[in-house]
Design an enzyme around this catalytic site. Structure first.
Site, PDB file in Angstrom:
ATOM      1  N   HIS A  44       0.830  -1.204   0.000  1.00 47.35           N
ATOM      2  CA  HIS A  44       0.000   0.000   0.000  1.00 47.35           C
ATOM      3  C   HIS A  44       0.868   1.259   0.000  1.00 47.35           C
ATOM      4  O   HIS A  44       0.422   2.334   0.393  1.00 47.35           O
ATOM      5  CB  HIS A  44      -0.950  -0.020   1.199  1.00 47.35           C
ATOM      6  CG  HIS A  44      -1.992  -1.082   1.077  1.00 47.35           C
ATOM      7  ND1 HIS A  44      -1.737  -2.397   1.367  1.00 47.35           N
ATOM      8  CD2 HIS A  44      -3.277  -1.029   0.665  1.00 47.35           C
ATOM      9  CE1 HIS A  44      -2.831  -3.108   1.154  1.00 47.35           C
ATOM     10  NE2 HIS A  44      -3.777  -2.308   0.715  1.00 47.35           N
ATOM     11  N   TRP A 225     -16.893 -17.663   9.692  1.00 42.74           N
ATOM     12  CA  TRP A 225     -18.181 -16.969   9.739  1.00 42.74           C
ATOM     13  C   TRP A 225     -18.100 -15.648  10.511  1.00 42.74           C
ATOM     14  O   TRP A 225     -18.872 -14.728  10.261  1.00 42.74           O
ATOM     15  CB  TRP A 225     -19.248 -17.869  10.368  1.00 42.74           C
ATOM     16  CG  TRP A 225     -18.856 -18.443  11.704  1.00 42.74           C
ATOM     17  CD1 TRP A 225     -19.054 -17.894  12.926  1.00 42.74           C
ATOM     18  CD2 TRP A 225     -18.173 -19.673  11.927  1.00 42.74           C
ATOM     19  NE1 TRP A 225     -18.538 -18.688  13.916  1.00 42.74           N
ATOM     20  CE2 TRP A 225     -17.997 -19.804  13.331  1.00 42.74           C
ATOM     21  CE3 TRP A 225     -17.694 -20.695  11.096  1.00 42.74           C
ATOM     22  CZ2 TRP A 225     -17.358 -20.899  13.915  1.00 42.74           C
ATOM     23  CZ3 TRP A 225     -17.063 -21.787  11.681  1.00 42.74           C
ATOM     24  CH2 TRP A 225     -16.899 -21.870  13.077  1.00 42.74           C
ATOM     25  N   LYS A 226     -17.146 -15.532  11.432  1.00 37.38           N
ATOM     26  CA  LYS A 226     -17.041 -14.304  12.226  1.00 37.38           C
ATOM     27  C   LYS A 226     -16.589 -13.134  11.349  1.00 37.38           C
ATOM     28  O   LYS A 226     -17.164 -12.041  11.401  1.00 37.38           O
ATOM     29  CB  LYS A 226     -16.066 -14.513  13.390  1.00 37.38           C
ATOM     30  CG  LYS A 226     -16.538 -15.550  14.391  1.00 37.38           C
ATOM     31  CD  LYS A 226     -15.502 -15.777  15.486  1.00 37.38           C
ATOM     32  CE  LYS A 226     -15.955 -16.884  16.431  1.00 37.38           C
ATOM     33  NZ  LYS A 226     -14.938 -17.157  17.482  1.00 37.38           N
ATOM     34  N   GLY A 304       1.884  -3.540  16.007  1.00 36.29           N
ATOM     35  CA  GLY A 304       2.562  -2.264  15.810  1.00 36.29           C
ATOM     36  C   GLY A 304       4.015  -2.279  16.241  1.00 36.29           C
ATOM     37  O   GLY A 304       4.816  -1.441  15.795  1.00 36.29           O
TER      38      GLY A 304
END
Length: 334
Positions: A44, A225-226, A304
């Site tokens: 990105h 599914w979550k 992080g």
């Protein structure tokens, strides 16, 4: 090959100026693209930049557009991104969310009609470095099948959470797919298999081959599914708050444009107090680090922490680049 930080930033800025961006927007966007690559998220940063230029050429990104407020509801505001540069639109929205939080403890900006924000973690770091806790998310084009389905009907809708902590804020930035499409493409370009299954191949089998997943677009939701459920609800909340496009509406536009994002900031100083927050965080992180590594001599990191280590190394040694992408980019200056 490694490129010095200032050289990369200057290159991005010159190209954006050439494409018609005002100096202020070009400078801020150049820093953001460079920071993304410097932190180890080239998917990105540099690697994504050519697609951004193609979207400018197609008219999807308006270099002169600025985000503008449309409605206010106390600590919540609705903004229109006017299809400007996605990363600078998002940074402006987080700036405003923090201003609102200084007044009320909590600030929220719902941003519609904007473009891809690049690395979502940028806005978590932006808030955390200013002393705020934050949540933000974006929707996308339909690029992930709901759990139990074949066709893409939900987005991988990246979700970001951040907490201010010294020089290495706690920031988690994750698409609701096991791997973002940028990460899949990064593994593909590097000729590597995924560490864990990331989606389905043409035979409908889970695979660690990034190219096979990119071919089918059947990425695997986090938590099965979550992740599918989280994606749907984030899209519902974001599109209603912003009155912007939902995932299925973005899908009708041809390219991933005019998306919807939400930015929430919490003022630590004016709510819990900075001293209390730091004491609580120190206790939590100390306990987190007390667990024995799963492998002898192994290590683990809070979200992080590893990015901060990568940034320090790349600031010292230069930012690693894919040579073909870097040299192609330099041709834009001719």
């Amino acid at each position: 090959m490694r490129v010095p930080y200032d050289e990369m930033k200057g290159t991005f800025e010159k190209i954006l100026l050439k494409y018609g961006f005002p100096e202020k927007t070009a400078a801020r966007a150049a820093v953001m693209f460079t920071d993304n690559s410097c932190d180890g998220v080239a998917s990105h940063g540099l690697n994504r930049f050519p697609r951004v230029l193609s979207y400018i050429s197609k008219g999807h990104i308006d270099p002169h557009a600025e985000p503008a407020p449309e409605a206010s509801f106390g600590a919540l505001e609705r903004w229109n991104g006017n299809r400007g540069m996605g990363c600078t639109n998002a940074a402006a929205a987080m700036d405003r969310a923090m201003e609102l939080a200084r007044q009320s403890g909590l600030g929220c900006v719902a941003l519609g009609n904007t473009n891809h924000w690049m690395r979502g973690g940028s806005y978590g770091y932006q808030a955390a470095k200013a002393g705020f806790m934050a949540f933000c998310w974006t929707n996308t084009m339909p690029n992930m099948p709901p759990w139990g389905a074949k066709e893409c009907r939900v987005g991988n809708n990246p979700l970001v959470m951040a907490f201010p902590w010294k020089d290495a804020p706690v920031v988690i930035d994750g698409a609701l797919a096991q791997y973002s499409y940028g990460a899949l493409d990064g593994y593909r370009m590097a000729g590597k298999q995924l560490p864990f299954p990331g989606g389905y191949d043409r035979e409908g089998k889970l695979t660690t081959d990034p190219a096979a997943v990119l071919e089918t677009w059947r990425v695997l939701p986090i938590g099965f599914w979550k992740g599918s459920g989280y994606s749907l609800v984030l899209d519902l909340i974001g599109s209603v708050l912003s009155k912007g496009n939902s995932v299925h509406q973005v899908g009708k536009l041809g390219d991933e444009i005019a998306v919807t994002q939400v930015f929430l900031a919490f003022d630590v100083e004016n709510t819990s107090g900075k001293d209390y927050a730091e004491t609580a965080a120190a206790s939590i992180l100390e306990d987190f680090r007390s667990s024995e590594p799963a492998e002898p001599g192994g290590s683990y990191f809070y979200p992080g922490e590893k990015a901060a280590l990568t940034r320090r190394e790349n600031l010292e040694k230069g930012i690693p680049v894919v040579e073909d992408i870097w040299y192609d980019l330099l041709k834009e200056l001719n």
